[in-house]
Design a protein around this motif. Structure first.
Motif, PDB file in Angstrom:
ATOM      1  N   VAL A 180      19.324   2.299   0.203  1.00 42.38           N
ATOM      2  CA  VAL A 180      19.064   1.881   1.584  1.00 42.38           C
ATOM      3  C   VAL A 180      17.750   2.483   2.067  1.00 42.38           C
ATOM      4  N   LYS A 181      17.497   3.730   1.713  1.00 46.11           N
ATOM      5  CA  LYS A 181      16.225   4.353   2.104  1.00 46.11           C
ATOM      6  C   LYS A 181      15.050   3.633   1.457  1.00 46.11           C
ATOM      7  N   SER A 182      15.220   3.240   0.172  1.00 51.27           N
ATOM      8  CA  SER A 182      14.153   2.501  -0.509  1.00 51.27           C
ATOM      9  C   SER A 182      13.915   1.144   0.148  1.00 51.27           C
ATOM     10  N   ILE A 183      14.995   0.474   0.506  1.00 51.42           N
ATOM     11  CA  ILE A 183      14.862  -0.828   1.165  1.00 51.42           C
ATOM     12  C   ILE A 183      14.171  -0.676   2.513  1.00 51.42           C
ATOM     13  N   LEU A 184      14.533   0.381   3.239  1.00 54.87           N
ATOM     14  CA  LEU A 184      13.878   0.614   4.537  1.00 54.87           C
ATOM     15  C   LEU A 184      12.379   0.853   4.359  1.00 54.87           C
ATOM     16  N   GLY A 185      12.004   1.546   3.295  1.00 52.72           N
ATOM     17  CA  GLY A 185      10.591   1.797   3.047  1.00 52.72           C
ATOM     18  C   GLY A 185       9.822   0.520   2.744  1.00 52.72           C
ATOM     19  N   ARG A 186      10.498  -0.431   2.060  1.00 49.16           N
ATOM     20  CA  ARG A 186       9.818  -1.690   1.736  1.00 49.16           C
ATOM     21  C   ARG A 186       9.830  -2.666   2.905  1.00 49.16           C
ATOM     22  N   LEU A 187      10.809  -2.554   3.763  1.00 51.02           N
ATOM     23  CA  LEU A 187      10.881  -3.464   4.903  1.00 51.02           C
ATOM     24  C   LEU A 187       9.952  -3.054   6.031  1.00 51.02           C
ATOM     25  N   ARG A 188       9.588  -1.789   6.118  1.00 54.64           N
ATOM     26  CA  ARG A 188       8.768  -1.333   7.239  1.00 54.64           C
ATOM     27  C   ARG A 188       7.519  -0.616   6.734  1.00 54.64           C
ATOM     28  N   PRO A 189       6.610  -1.375   6.088  1.00 48.00           N
ATOM     29  CA  PRO A 189       5.370  -0.747   5.605  1.00 48.00           C
ATOM     30  C   PRO A 189       4.386  -0.455   6.717  1.00 48.00           C
ATOM     31  N   ALA A 190       4.553  -1.074   7.874  1.00 43.56           N
ATOM     32  CA  ALA A 190       3.590  -0.898   8.966  1.00 43.56           C
ATOM     33  C   ALA A 190       3.518   0.540   9.437  1.00 43.56           C
ATOM     34  N   VAL A 191       4.599   1.276   9.193  1.00 39.80           N
ATOM     35  CA  VAL A 191       4.576   2.684   9.605  1.00 39.80           C
ATOM     36  C   VAL A 191       3.490   3.432   8.842  1.00 39.80           C
ATOM     37  N   HIS A 192       3.311   3.102   7.555  1.00 37.00           N
ATOM     38  CA  HIS A 192       2.288   3.757   6.742  1.00 37.00           C
ATOM     39  C   HIS A 192       0.904   3.195   7.008  1.00 37.00           C
ATOM     40  N   LEU A 193       0.775   1.893   7.382  1.00 37.14           N
ATOM     41  CA  LEU A 193      -0.528   1.278   7.604  1.00 37.14           C
ATOM     42  C   LEU A 193      -1.236   1.864   8.810  1.00 37.14           C
ATOM     43  N   GLU A 194      -0.514   2.511   9.661  1.00 36.03           N
ATOM     44  CA  GLU A 194      -1.166   3.123  10.813  1.00 36.03           C
ATOM     45  C   GLU A 194      -2.143   4.205  10.379  1.00 36.03           C
ATOM     46  N   LEU A 195      -1.940   4.766   9.195  1.00 33.95           N
ATOM     47  CA  LEU A 195      -2.833   5.794   8.669  1.00 33.95           C
ATOM     48  C   LEU A 195      -3.890   5.232   7.729  1.00 33.95           C
ATOM     49  N   GLY A 196      -3.955   3.892   7.602  1.00 31.09           N
ATOM     50  CA  GLY A 196      -4.965   3.260   6.760  1.00 31.09           C
ATOM     51  C   GLY A 196      -4.353   2.627   5.530  1.00 31.09           C
ATOM     52  N   LEU A 197      -5.072   1.645   4.977  1.00 34.03           N
ATOM     53  CA  LEU A 197      -4.577   0.917   3.810  1.00 34.03           C
ATOM     54  C   LEU A 197      -4.471   1.831   2.596  1.00 34.03           C
ATOM     55  N   SER A 198      -5.462   2.668   2.371  1.00 34.52           N
ATOM     56  CA  SER A 198      -5.456   3.547   1.204  1.00 34.52           C
ATOM     57  C   SER A 198      -4.250   4.468   1.233  1.00 34.52           C
ATOM     58  N   ASN A 199      -3.965   5.068   2.405  1.00 38.99           N
ATOM     59  CA  ASN A 199      -2.823   5.964   2.534  1.00 38.99           C
ATOM     60  C   ASN A 199      -1.508   5.222   2.345  1.00 38.99           C
ATOM     61  N   ALA A 200      -1.448   3.970   2.868  1.00 44.30           N
ATOM     62  CA  ALA A 200      -0.216   3.203   2.754  1.00 44.30           C
ATOM     63  C   ALA A 200       0.084   2.854   1.300  1.00 44.30           C
ATOM     64  N   ILE A 201      -0.961   2.436   0.539  1.00 39.76           N
ATOM     65  CA  ILE A 201      -0.737   2.083  -0.864  1.00 39.76           C
ATOM     66  C   ILE A 201      -0.391   3.328  -1.672  1.00 39.76           C
ATOM     67  N   GLU A 202      -1.038   4.447  -1.391  1.00 38.42           N
ATOM     68  CA  GLU A 202      -0.701   5.681  -2.096  1.00 38.42           C
ATOM     69  C   GLU A 202       0.738   6.101  -1.806  1.00 38.42           C
ATOM     70  N   THR A 203       1.195   5.927  -0.578  1.00 36.91           N
ATOM     71  CA  THR A 203       2.580   6.235  -0.234  1.00 36.91           C
ATOM     72  C   THR A 203       3.541   5.306  -0.967  1.00 36.91           C
ATOM     73  N   ALA A 226       3.642   6.312  -4.527  1.00 39.18           N
ATOM     74  CA  ALA A 226       4.381   7.569  -4.671  1.00 39.18           C
ATOM     75  C   ALA A 226       5.884   7.323  -4.660  1.00 39.18           C
ATOM     76  N   SER A 227       6.346   6.365  -3.835  1.00 37.89           N
ATOM     77  CA  SER A 227       7.782   6.061  -3.807  1.00 37.89           C
ATOM     78  C   SER A 227       8.251   5.482  -5.139  1.00 37.89           C
ATOM     79  N   TRP A 228       7.416   4.607  -5.755  1.00 38.71           N
ATOM     80  CA  TRP A 228       7.768   4.063  -7.061  1.00 38.71           C
ATOM     81  C   TRP A 228       7.651   5.144  -8.137  1.00 38.71           C
ATOM     82  N   GLN A 229       6.679   6.028  -8.006  1.00 37.17           N
ATOM     83  CA  GLN A 229       6.498   7.109  -8.977  1.00 37.17           C
ATOM     84  C   GLN A 229       7.694   8.059  -8.962  1.00 37.17           C
ATOM     85  N   LEU A 230       8.226   8.274  -7.756  1.00 34.22           N
ATOM     86  CA  LEU A 230       9.368   9.176  -7.638  1.00 34.22           C
ATOM     87  C   LEU A 230      10.588   8.632  -8.370  1.00 34.22           C
TER      88      LEU A 230
END
Length: 471
Positions: A313-336, A339-343
């Protein structure tokens, strides 16, 4: 013959392959002019040959009648031979008939008239026009038979010379006329078809997606109307593109709202129940008197299942709400995202190279979705050990996205059956971009290449973009 028959045999007067319309028109007109020259030459030859034969035959007939009449009169003259010689000399310089006094044997002398000055003309032309010479023999009447006979022979060189002069003049006039007509036609066709290259280039640009192209409405009436129709078509396509863009923006907004609602429901509705189930299972575990009893084992199994469900459920929430990470920029959002897939996949190596320049919140969202969908497909359809993610801005300031994995590659029909890939193509196409998803050539795996033009309307949302300074 039907159109299918014409296509089967080929149209000899139509434009050939790789031949322009103006060249085809000039070629056909040149053929008509050449055929006209050939036909004119044939008719001129027939007329000239007939004219020479008619003129010479008429002159010979007149000369024959005159000589026969005069010979009868010479029978009563005191010196008939002198008169016959004078008669022959009358034909000196005659351009059509030559007279000869042929004395009987054994003398056999021939007294002929002098020919007219020879005309300067090609020998081949004389042989072409002239006919075989005709000879008329006029025998002397009684009392003059001892003087022999008079022969009249046709002379055609003078008449053929007149025909030659007339032929040269007509040929010069006709050649000048054909040259003048060809020049006028070339100039007229060139000016009339002048808008066609620009129109062809405009169609090429229009086919490439440039709906802002316009052509000058010039040239003949038909081409001017064609240019007008092209401009109207381009304007309508531009309007349709804007409407499609607005509809896709609205669709993206609705999808984001649906994702947000779904994420909210998962967070507010499902997560509390999972927490409750976890607490209840923990309580049951504590209430079990014997830790080795089946009840305690079942409680532990429930808690493990709940923990697994919470993780997903946490993983699904992360994929459904990427806009939270985009507020810090595209590079940061893709790295985040990586990182979730790497984990979850520590054995997979990720190589990430993302530009620090933002493309606007709307376009950044699309790029983030493309990377997310490509990585998800790599893990869903293959077992990659290395994934490369690259987002750059090229020399034309367009965004290029490249995702490559070394998984199992594309399966037959996967490009047309996967809803995620179809949605990716539709969204990128609506933005005027191009998507290329193929199996890698250097090794096993899939290569996803996306190119999207950065529009001013997208860049306006980029708060990190530096303002342009006029020189």
């Amino acid at each position: 013959m039907t159109k299918a028959g014409l296509r089967g045999f080929g149209n000899p007067f139509g434009p050939r392959q790789s031949e322009s319309l103006s060249a085809a028109l000039i070629r056909n007109i040149s053929i008509v002019l050449i055929l006209t020259l050939v036909l004119s030459g044939v008719l001129t030859y027939w007329h000239a040959a007939t004219k020479v034969e008619t003129e010479v035959d008429a002159a010979l007939a007149i000369a024959e009648r005159s000589v026969r009449k005069l010979v009868q009169e010479f029978a009563h003259d005191e010196n008939p031979r002198l008169q016959l010689v004078r008669l022959v000399r009358v034909f000196d310089g005659n351009r059509h008939v030559r007279a000869t006094l042929v004395e009987p044997e054994p003398i056999g002398a021939r007294i002929s008239s002098f020919a007219a000055p020879a005309e300067e003309l090609p020998e081949w032309f004389y042989n072409l026009i002239a006919r075989e010479s005709k000879i008329v023999r006029i025998d002397m009447p009684e009392g003059l038979a001892r003087f022999g006979a008079i022969e009249l022979e046709t002379e055609q060189r003078g008449e053929v010379g007149e025909v030659w002069d007339d032929f040269v003049m007509r040929l010069a006039i006709l050649t000048f006329f054909c040259g003048l007509v060809s020049t006028l036609i070339y100039i007229t066709i060139g000016r009339a078809l002048e808008p066609l290259p620009a129109l062809s280039a405009a169609f090429t640009r229009l086919g490439g997606g440039d709906y802002g192209v316009r052509v000058e409405e010039a040239g003949p009436t038909e081409l001017a109307r064609l240019c007008t129709g092209f401009n109207e078509m381009a304007a309508r396509l531009s309007q349709m593109e804007m409407r499609n863009r607005d509809l896709n923006d609205q669709l993206a907004t609705v999808q984001d709202e649906e994702r947000a609602d779904l994420a909210r429901d998962l967070h507010d509705e499902v997560s509390p129940f999972l927490f409750s189930v976890d607490v209840d299972a923990s309580t049951i575990r504590q209430m079990a008197e014997d830790p080795a009893s089946p009840l305690a084992a079942r409680a532990d199994a429930i808690r493990e299942a709940v923990a697994h469900m919470k993780k997903h459920v946490k993983s699904i929430l992360g994929r459904l709400r990427p806009a939270v990470h985009l507020e810090l920029g595209l590079s940061n959002a893709i790295e985040t995202l990586v990182a979730s897939w790497q984990l979850r996949n520590p054995d997979v190596t990720f190589n990430v190279d993302v530009t620090d320049r933002g493309c606007g919140q709307k376009l950044d969202t699309v790029i983030h979705g493309i990377v997310r969908e490509a990585i998800a497909n790599a893990f869903k359809h293959g077992k990659p050990t290395e994934i490369d993610v690259e987002v750059t801005r090229d020399v034309s300031d367009d965004v290029t996205v490249s995702i490559r994995d070394d998984g199992g590659g594309l399966q037959p029909g996967s490009l047309t059956s996967g809803f995620g890939l179809i949605a990716m193509r539709e969204r990128v196409t609506a933005l005027g971009g191009k998507v290329d998803i193929v199996n890698r050539k250097d090794r096993a795996g899939v290569a996803v290449d996306v190119r999207i033009p950065v529009r001013e309307s997208y860049a306006a949302f980029d708060s990190s973009a530096e303002p342009e300074v006029a020189p």
